[in-house]
Design a protein around this motif. Structure first.
Motif, PDB file in Angstrom:
ATOM      1  N   GLU A 188      42.996  41.512  37.379  1.00 15.86           N
ATOM      2  CA  GLU A 188      43.551  40.973  36.139  1.00 15.86           C
ATOM      3  C   GLU A 188      43.138  41.861  34.971  1.00 15.86           C
ATOM      4  N   VAL A 189      44.116  42.246  34.185  1.00 13.68           N
ATOM      5  CA  VAL A 189      43.876  43.152  33.067  1.00 13.68           C
ATOM      6  C   VAL A 189      44.142  42.405  31.761  1.00 13.68           C
ATOM      7  N   ASN A 190      43.205  42.511  30.849  1.00 11.96           N
ATOM      8  CA  ASN A 190      43.393  41.927  29.521  1.00 11.96           C
ATOM      9  C   ASN A 190      44.069  42.975  28.639  1.00 11.96           C
ATOM     10  N   ILE A 191      45.379  43.037  28.758  1.00 11.85           N
ATOM     11  CA  ILE A 191      46.115  44.131  28.128  1.00 11.85           C
ATOM     12  C   ILE A 191      46.235  43.942  26.619  1.00 11.85           C
ATOM     13  N   SER A 192      46.197  42.679  26.160  1.00 11.77           N
ATOM     14  CA  SER A 192      46.350  42.429  24.722  1.00 11.77           C
ATOM     15  C   SER A 192      45.027  42.552  23.980  1.00 11.77           C
ATOM     16  N   GLY A 193      43.907  42.467  24.720  1.00 14.04           N
ATOM     17  CA  GLY A 193      42.601  42.504  24.071  1.00 14.04           C
ATOM     18  C   GLY A 193      42.210  41.203  23.391  1.00 14.04           C
ATOM     19  N   GLU A 194      43.007  40.143  23.552  1.00 17.70           N
ATOM     20  CA  GLU A 194      42.649  38.856  22.960  1.00 17.70           C
ATOM     21  C   GLU A 194      41.327  38.351  23.543  1.00 17.70           C
ATOM     22  N   LYS A 195      40.478  37.830  22.687  1.00 19.02           N
ATOM     23  CA  LYS A 195      39.155  37.384  23.150  1.00 19.02           C
ATOM     24  C   LYS A 195      39.246  36.207  24.112  1.00 19.02           C
TER      25      LYS A 195
ATOM     26  N   GLY B 156      47.116  45.384  43.498  1.00 20.87           N
ATOM     27  CA  GLY B 156      47.961  45.495  42.318  1.00 20.87           C
ATOM     28  C   GLY B 156      47.268  44.962  41.085  1.00 20.87           C
ATOM     29  N   LEU B 157      48.072  44.784  40.046  1.00 18.45           N
ATOM     30  CA  LEU B 157      47.547  44.327  38.758  1.00 18.45           C
ATOM     31  C   LEU B 157      48.268  43.056  38.330  1.00 18.45           C
ATOM     32  N   MET B 158      47.559  42.274  37.528  1.00 22.40           N
ATOM     33  CA  MET B 158      48.135  41.056  36.965  1.00 22.40           C
ATOM     34  C   MET B 158      47.743  40.981  35.496  1.00 22.40           C
TER      35      MET B 158
ATOM     36  N   HIS C  53      45.288  36.284  42.173  1.00 21.51           N
ATOM     37  CA  HIS C  53      45.771  37.128  41.066  1.00 21.51           C
ATOM     38  C   HIS C  53      44.693  37.384  40.021  1.00 21.51           C
ATOM     39  N   SER C  54      43.581  36.697  40.117  1.00 21.11           N
ATOM     40  CA  SER C  54      42.673  36.613  38.978  1.00 21.11           C
ATOM     41  C   SER C  54      41.294  37.208  39.239  1.00 21.11           C
ATOM     42  N   LEU C  55      41.277  38.358  39.894  1.00 25.56           N
ATOM     43  CA  LEU C  55      40.010  39.088  40.002  1.00 25.56           C
ATOM     44  C   LEU C  55      39.749  39.712  38.630  1.00 25.56           C
ATOM     45  N   ASP C  56      38.751  39.193  37.931  1.00 29.24           N
ATOM     46  CA  ASP C  56      38.606  39.565  36.515  1.00 29.24           C
ATOM     47  C   ASP C  56      37.205  40.048  36.134  1.00 29.24           C
ATOM     48  N   ARG C  57      36.304  40.146  37.121  1.00 29.75           N
ATOM     49  CA  ARG C  57      34.945  40.582  36.789  1.00 29.75           C
ATOM     50  C   ARG C  57      34.251  41.052  38.062  1.00 29.75           C
ATOM     51  N   TRP C  58      33.318  41.967  37.884  1.00 32.71           N
ATOM     52  CA  TRP C  58      32.690  42.591  39.043  1.00 32.71           C
ATOM     53  C   TRP C  58      31.923  41.616  39.935  1.00 32.71           C
TER      54      TRP C  58
ATOM     55  N   VAL D 150      42.249  50.189  47.582  1.00 30.99           N
ATOM     56  CA  VAL D 150      43.165  49.907  46.468  1.00 30.99           C
ATOM     57  C   VAL D 150      44.549  50.431  46.825  1.00 30.99           C
ATOM     58  N   GLU D 151      45.542  49.569  46.646  1.00 30.39           N
ATOM     59  CA  GLU D 151      46.916  49.999  46.848  1.00 30.39           C
ATOM     60  C   GLU D 151      47.772  49.312  45.790  1.00 30.39           C
ATOM     61  N   MET D 152      48.494  50.060  45.008  1.00 33.06           N
ATOM     62  CA  MET D 152      49.277  49.445  43.942  1.00 33.06           C
ATOM     63  C   MET D 152      50.640  49.016  44.479  1.00 33.06           C
ATOM     64  N   VAL D 153      50.685  47.754  44.914  1.00 25.70           N
ATOM     65  CA  VAL D 153      51.909  47.190  45.489  1.00 25.70           C
ATOM     66  C   VAL D 153      52.526  46.181  44.528  1.00 25.70           C
ATOM     67  N   HIS D 154      51.691  45.292  43.996  1.00 24.06           N
ATOM     68  CA  HIS D 154      52.194  44.173  43.198  1.00 24.06           C
ATOM     69  C   HIS D 154      51.860  44.339  41.715  1.00 24.06           C
ATOM     70  N   LEU D 155      52.840  44.058  40.891  1.00 21.70           N
ATOM     71  CA  LEU D 155      52.607  43.997  39.449  1.00 21.70           C
ATOM     72  C   LEU D 155      53.036  42.608  38.992  1.00 21.70           C
ATOM     73  N   SER D 156      52.029  41.743  38.803  1.00 18.76           N
ATOM     74  CA  SER D 156      52.269  40.324  38.510  1.00 18.76           C
ATOM     75  C   SER D 156      52.215  40.096  37.013  1.00 18.76           C
TER      76      SER D 156
END
Ligand code: PLP
Length: 226
Positions: A124-131, A158-160, A97-102, A194-200
């Motif tokens: 993994e998306v940092n949607i809140s922008g918290e550092k 998908g996205l998490m 779930h945690s692919l967060d950097r290239w 890329v296939e948008m299947v899961h929204l975690s």
């Protein structure tokens, strides 16, 4: 006293069903990943016997140890992944779930090639922008995904996101909405691999709001294991 995991599972499923219904589709499938990072193997075994089928760990070392004792379950890696642990992680998990950097994407691709099999991940998306939070910024998501076209083994399914700590989950609704919006907009595009299947998204304190807003995987720790 022993925890009654059957009752816990049924209670969670009812709350998820009700939340999906409020979100407009009672029959939408929502998977529960029971986050076992704070508990023992014995409790995981009991939960498994009571019908929990998927478990999540945020540390690879724990994932390896618990997977060894219960390989029949589906194991998810939900925490930050260091490149030197990629091999162990991809051999034992069904979804990262945690692919967060290239650089991590490149490294997973390399290890997956050696293994000769596809590896499924969520961005993994940092949607809140918290550092303090991991993940790519919403603005960088499209660039990240469009750069995956050369990959042959890594797939993003998908996205998490991990929402901020918040006593009142209602305050997180707009963040979950933004995630769903991002998810839907990518789903309409056609990026290779890329296939948008899961929204975690959604944890013990906020999973109902997350499901109302479209989550189809929730990661629940404390509400399962106490
Ligand atoms: C611990 C953890 C969870 C579960 O949190 P609870 O509040 O115990 O439900 C979910 N996702 C991630 C990434 C975690 O680290």
């Amino acid at each position: 006293m022993a925890r009654d995991y059957s009752a816990i599972r049924q209670g969670l499923e009812e709350r998820i069903r009700a939340a999906a219904e409020r979100g407009g589709d009672r029959n939408r499938p929502v998977r529960v990943v029971a986050v076992s990072k704070m508990t023992t193997l014995e409790e995981v075994q009991l939960a498994w016997q009571s019908g929990f089928e998927e478990f999540g760990e945020n540390r690879v070392q724990e994932l390896v140890a618990k997977h060894a004792e219960l390989p029949e379950a589906r194991w998810h890696l939900i925490g930050r992944l260091q490149t030197n642990k990629v091999k162990d992680a991809i051999e034992r998990s069904c979804l990262i779930h945690s692919l967060d950097r290239w650089p991590l994407a490149e490294y997973i691709e390399k290890r997956a090639q050696i293994l000769g099999r596809q590896v499924d991940t969520l961005l993994e998306v940092n949607i809140s922008g918290e550092k303090t939070k991991a993940g790519v910024t919403p603005e960088d998501v499209v660039h990240f995904l469009s750069s995956l076209s050369e990959m042959r083994y890594l797939r993003v399914l998908g996205l998490m996101t991990v929402a901020p700590e918040e006593k009142n989950p209602e305050k997180l609704r707009s963040l979950f909405k933004q995630m769903k919006h991002l998810f839907d907009s990518i789903r309409g595009e056609c990026y290779p691999n890329v296939e948008m299947v899961h929204l975690s998204m959604g944890m013990s304190g906020d999973f109902e709001v997350a499901v109302e807003e479209g989550a189809n995987i929730v990661r629940i720790g404390r509400a399962v294991f106490g």
